[in-house]
Design a protein around this motif. Structure first.
Motif, PDB file in Angstrom:
ATOM      1  N   GLN A   4       0.859  -1.176   0.000  1.00 38.98           N
ATOM      2  CA  GLN A   4       0.000   0.000   0.000  1.00 38.98           C
ATOM      3  C   GLN A   4       0.894   1.223   0.000  1.00 38.98           C
ATOM      4  O   GLN A   4       1.615   1.470   0.968  1.00 38.98           O
ATOM      5  CB  GLN A   4      -0.918   0.010   1.217  1.00 38.98           C
ATOM      6  N   ALA A   5       0.823   1.961  -1.089  1.00 39.45           N
ATOM      7  CA  ALA A   5       1.659   3.146  -1.237  1.00 39.45           C
ATOM      8  C   ALA A   5       0.809   4.398  -1.140  1.00 39.45           C
ATOM      9  O   ALA A   5      -0.374   4.393  -1.491  1.00 39.45           O
ATOM     10  CB  ALA A   5       2.390   3.112  -2.567  1.00 39.45           C
ATOM     11  N   SER A   6       1.437   5.470  -0.700  1.00 41.52           N
ATOM     12  CA  SER A   6       0.739   6.740  -0.605  1.00 41.52           C
ATOM     13  C   SER A   6       1.747   7.874  -0.619  1.00 41.52           C
ATOM     14  O   SER A   6       2.952   7.654  -0.507  1.00 41.52           O
ATOM     15  CB  SER A   6      -0.102   6.793   0.669  1.00 41.52           C
ATOM     16  N   GLY A   8       1.821  10.624  -2.988  1.00 42.62           N
ATOM     17  CA  GLY A   8       2.008  11.403  -4.203  1.00 42.62           C
ATOM     18  C   GLY A   8       1.132  12.637  -4.213  1.00 42.62           C
ATOM     19  O   GLY A   8       0.309  12.849  -3.324  1.00 42.62           O
ATOM     20  N   LEU A  19       6.934   9.916   0.045  1.00 36.73           N
ATOM     21  CA  LEU A  19       6.161   8.733  -0.315  1.00 36.73           C
ATOM     22  C   LEU A  19       6.359   7.661   0.739  1.00 36.73           C
ATOM     23  O   LEU A  19       7.430   7.565   1.351  1.00 36.73           O
ATOM     24  CB  LEU A  19       6.586   8.192  -1.676  1.00 36.73           C
ATOM     25  N   CYS A  21       5.338   3.339   1.616  1.00 35.53           N
ATOM     26  CA  CYS A  21       4.833   2.068   1.093  1.00 35.53           C
ATOM     27  C   CYS A  21       4.976   1.026   2.189  1.00 35.53           C
ATOM     28  O   CYS A  21       6.067   0.809   2.708  1.00 35.53           O
ATOM     29  CB  CYS A  21       5.625   1.662  -0.142  1.00 35.53           C
ATOM     30  N   TRP A  35      12.143   2.081  -4.695  1.00 38.26           N
ATOM     31  CA  TRP A  35      11.213   2.925  -5.438  1.00 38.26           C
ATOM     32  C   TRP A  35      11.673   3.032  -6.887  1.00 38.26           C
ATOM     33  O   TRP A  35      12.861   3.252  -7.154  1.00 38.26           O
ATOM     34  CB  TRP A  35      11.140   4.320  -4.822  1.00 38.26           C
ATOM     35  N   VAL A  93       4.946   8.496 -12.370  1.00 34.48           N
ATOM     36  CA  VAL A  93       4.268   7.590 -11.448  1.00 34.48           C
ATOM     37  C   VAL A  93       5.354   6.817 -10.711  1.00 34.48           C
ATOM     38  O   VAL A  93       6.240   6.232 -11.341  1.00 34.48           O
ATOM     39  CB  VAL A  93       3.325   6.630 -12.187  1.00 34.48           C
ATOM     40  N   TYR A  95       6.514   3.826  -8.159  1.00 37.17           N
ATOM     41  CA  TYR A  95       6.114   2.492  -7.729  1.00 37.17           C
ATOM     42  C   TYR A  95       7.067   1.987  -6.658  1.00 37.17           C
ATOM     43  O   TYR A  95       8.285   2.072  -6.827  1.00 37.17           O
ATOM     44  CB  TYR A  95       6.149   1.518  -8.900  1.00 37.17           C
ATOM     45  N   GLN A 113       0.822  -0.060  -6.213  1.00 37.48           N
ATOM     46  CA  GLN A 113      -0.135   0.343  -7.238  1.00 37.48           C
ATOM     47  C   GLN A 113       0.296   1.584  -7.994  1.00 37.48           C
ATOM     48  O   GLN A 113      -0.317   1.921  -9.000  1.00 37.48           O
ATOM     49  CB  GLN A 113      -1.523   0.597  -6.609  1.00 37.48           C
ATOM     50  N   THR A 115       1.922   5.703  -7.460  1.00 32.92           N
ATOM     51  CA  THR A 115       1.396   6.971  -6.958  1.00 32.92           C
ATOM     52  C   THR A 115       1.989   8.092  -7.813  1.00 32.92           C
ATOM     53  O   THR A 115       3.192   8.108  -8.071  1.00 32.92           O
ATOM     54  CB  THR A 115       1.717   7.156  -5.461  1.00 32.92           C
TER      55      THR A 115
END
Length: 121
Positions: A4-6, A8, A19, A21, A35, A93, A95, A113, A115
């Motif tokens: 679960q990434a967040s 961005g 960021l 994850c 990353w 993006v 990852y 997914q 960001t």
């Protein structure tokens, strides 16, 4: 194993973003977390990596050295990417990638997914 990434978003040139994850599931051990990023029309590239062995070695793409920092919370299976002095070329993006072993002693590799980071000039 899930990631679960967040973190961005949209930022002005010269600004910062962080960021994160987190890996969860039947994880016995994690060998590496990193990353990658993919800009429009370009191939995915490694931005920063952190290996669990060797005292936690890190490596960075030349384009981000001195501006980005990768660090981990080992207890939470979480990897962060602190991005400073962002410029338009950092727009992509992002990852996260995690490699490790499950409780069943099976190796795994997972991708987050993605960001989106957008840097406005």
């Amino acid at each position: 194993v899930q990631l679960q990434a967040s973190g961005g978003g949209l930022v002005q040139a010269g600004g910062s973003l962080r960021l994160s994850c987190t890996a969860s599931g039947t994880i016995l051990s994690i060998d590496a977390m990193g990353w990658y990023r993919q800009a429009p029309g370009k191939q995915r590239e490694l931005v920063a990596g952190s290996s669990s062995g060797g005292g936690g070695r890190t490596n960075y793409a030349d384009s981000v050295k001195g501006r980005f920092t990768i660090f981990r919370d080992y207890a939470r299976n979480t990897v962060y990417l602190q991005m400073n002095s962002l410029n338009a070329e950092d727009t992509a993006v992002y990852y996260c990638n995690v490699k490790g072993t499950t409780f069943r002693n099976v190796g795994f590799e997972r991708w987050g997914q993605g960001t989106l980071v957008t840097v406005s000039s």
